[in-house]
Enzyme design. Sequence first.
Site, PDB file in Angstrom:
ATOM      1  CE  LYS A  24      -3.486  -2.917   0.835  1.00  0.00           C
ATOM      2  NZ  LYS A  24      -3.755  -3.458  -0.298  1.00  0.00           N
ATOM      3  CE  LYS A  33      11.736  -3.733   6.081  1.00  0.00           C
ATOM      4  NZ  LYS A  33      11.239  -3.482   7.362  1.00  0.00           N
TER       5      LYS A  33
END
Length: 273
Positions: free
Chosen positions: A15, A65
């Site tokens: 999103k 990450k």
Amino acid sequence: MRKFGLIGHPVSHSKSPQIHGAAYQDLGVTAEYVAFDIPEDNLAKAIEIMKVNGFEGLNVTIPHKVKIMEYLDTVGEDATLIGAVNTIVKEGDRLVGRNTDADGYMESLLGALRQSTLANSNVLVIGAGGAARAVVYGLTKHDANITIANRTLHKAEQLAMLFSSANVETVTIAEAEKQLAKFDIVINTSSVGMYPDVTNQPIDVTFLAMEALVSDLIYNPLETQLIKAAKQRGNPVLTGVEMFVNQAALSIFHWTGLTANREKMKAEVLKHL
Ligand code: ATR
């Protein structure tokens, strides 16, 4: 047109493009925010593309990450202590790795509590993975008394050792349930309760104090089984949407120096959940 984006694998359900879009529109910044699906073996190439195509910043999500750090010029203190980068900032010719998860989470938690410190607060953190590490780091910066409970106890112990100068203990989930009455704040950082296993709950809340705040980092579903159980007893709650919005707003601050409108970003993400 300013350029920002996200790299991850997969990214199709993210999103982030929607909330970043809402933020730039509200700020009057002409910008695009593109989600790039990058498999791990293409990470180096993705970074090169960012450099030559004028991107000022990228967010980084699962599974990149940690690995991304190898391709950056500098990694900031927060990202180093959290052990992961979620935001790349282009500073001149240099790529700097940062992490906005801890500060994003603490902004949402302190906002919900209407407090500026957690000194004297007893906080139970459930889970000991990457999300837990960001939350525990954030909690240590605000002087909380931290207890980590995890299905696999030795992982909780490893996490506690990283923050051994702070007030951090570890317990089993069963022990945490027994001690539950002493906690002012309970935070679920584990994936228990996340879609599609929405009926799972990481801990039984029967012995929770009535005024204790229950927080879940999960935002899909918006209200996890844990949040529902806490609400039913009348406890205050904090869902994962706030952290999601705040970490994005703090990335925007790193890239532009501008303060994004959290309420507008939250309204946008709620439309898409
Ligand atoms: P993240 O980066 O999102 O934190 P992670 O590093 O994979 O993801 O960590 C997931 C966390 O959820 C871990 O604490 C994990 O517990 P273990 O260390 O015992 O694996 C926890 N978790 C995942 N599934 C679980 C389950 N079914 N029951 C209890 N804990 C679970």
